[in-house]
Design an enzyme around this catalytic site. Sequence first.
Site, PDB file in Angstrom:
ATOM      1  N   THR B  22       0.867  -1.170   0.000  1.00 39.98           N
ATOM      2  CA  THR B  22       0.000   0.000   0.000  1.00 39.98           C
ATOM      3  C   THR B  22       0.912   1.232   0.000  1.00 39.98           C
ATOM      4  OG1 THR B  22      -2.041   0.967   0.874  1.00 39.98           O
ATOM      5  CG2 THR B  22      -0.457   0.229   2.506  1.00 39.98           C
ATOM      6  N   CYS B  28      -3.548   7.454   7.645  1.00 38.72           N
ATOM      7  CA  CYS B  28      -4.168   6.130   7.583  1.00 38.72           C
ATOM      8  C   CYS B  28      -3.219   5.120   8.240  1.00 38.72           C
ATOM      9  CB  CYS B  28      -4.416   5.709   6.145  1.00 38.72           C
ATOM     10  SG  CYS B  28      -5.574   6.751   5.251  1.00 38.72           S
ATOM     11  N   HIS B  45      -5.991  -1.097   4.606  1.00 40.47           N
ATOM     12  CA  HIS B  45      -5.590   0.314   4.616  1.00 40.47           C
ATOM     13  C   HIS B  45      -6.707   1.097   5.316  1.00 40.47           C
ATOM     14  CE1 HIS B  45      -3.613   3.788   2.184  1.00 40.47           C
ATOM     15  NE2 HIS B  45      -4.383   4.325   3.107  1.00 40.47           N
TER      16      HIS B  45
END
Lengths: 204, 160
Positions: B22, B28, B45
Site C-alpha cells: 500500500t 491512515c 488500509h
Amino acid sequence: MEFENLNNLQKDALKEIGNIGAGNAATSLSTLLNKRINMAVPNIFILPFSQVVELMGGAEKPVAGGYLQVSGIAPMSMLFVLPEDSLKLFLNILIGKPMSEKIQLDEMDISVLKEITNILAGSYLTALNGFTNIEFNPSVPALAFDMAGAILGNVLQLYGEVSDYALVIESIFMEEEKEVKGHFFLLPEPGTLEIMLQKLGVVF
Amino acid sequence: MDLIKVGMADLAVCKAPQKLITTGLGSCVGVCLYDLEKKVGGLAHIMLPDSTQAKSVQNVAKYADTGIVATIEKLMALGVDRSRILAKIAGGAQMFNFAGTSNIMRIGERNVEAVKKQLEQLKIKLVAEDTGGNFGRTIIFDPQNGQLHIRTINQGEKTI
C-alpha cells in the site's frame, strides 16, 4: 445529495465556479511570479478516494501540499499541490532558491509556500463570494512535503465518514514555458454543494 | 514478483510468494495480519477509527473496527487458524501541523489507538509497529516471513 448523482447542468455550474475562482487565483500567481500564467479549463471529478490521488501522479509521488479549511455556511477544503519538479522551479523563481537534485524545505520555503496557498485560496474565495454572496472563513494554511497519497489521505478523511467519493474541482496552472504546473483542489463538504448551486440558481 | 496493490480504504489477502503493498500511507494505518505457518497474509488500509460514527457503512475496509474483522474473515476463508494470526502495523502520522489542533489533525493518532484496541479485543498479538511522526510511508508485506518493509521520502527505509 450524493456526488454521484450530479447532472450535467450542475456539473457545468461547478465548472464555472472553478473557472472564476481559479482565474482570480491565476492572476495573483502571475503577479507574484511576474510571469504569464495560463490556466486550463477546470475539471470536475467525482471519484472514489483511492483514485483521487491518481490526479496527483500516484500515491508515492513527492509533492508539496498547502492545505486550508474553509468554515462558514459552505465549508470546504482547499489544497494546492505542487509536484517536486515544479516546486523546485517555483521556489527558484520566487526567492532564488538554488535548484538542486534533492529538495529540502527550510523555514523560509515553508512560509513562502504557506503564503502562496493563502493568496491563492484568498483570491479563489473572493471570486466565489463575488457571485454567491456567501461568506467564507479560511483557516491559517498548513504545509507538508511528502508522498501525495499521505497528504491527500489526511484531507480526504474529513469526508470519509459521510462518503466514499470526493468531488474535486481541479485547476491546473501553467507557466508560459509549461514548467510550473500546480494543481488546485477544491473539496466541498457534503451540503456545501447544494448551498453553492442554489446561490447560482441551479435548482435540484 | 507478484505484488498486490491495496488502495486507500481497501483490503486484500494473499499467499506467499505474493506480497501486499500500500503506497502513501499518511494518517491512515496499514494493518498486516498473517499466519506464518500457512504463509498467508492480509493488509487493510484503514482510514478512520470507528464505523459506529458513520451514517452508513458501505465499505468495511475504511474503518479500524470493521476492517480488521473483515481481513480476519478473509484469512480464515483461506484456511488460517484464527489463534495463529499475528499483526504488524504502520502509519498513523500527522501530515499537517496546524496552530489550533482540531480533531481531524489528530486522526492519525486516533486511528492507531483504535487499531490497537480492536486487536486487543480480538486477542491478536501486535508483533511490531512503526507509527506516528509527520511523514508518509509506503509499506510492503511479505507473508513468506512476516516481514514488513517500510519506505519513506526523507526518513529512509526499514524492515520490522
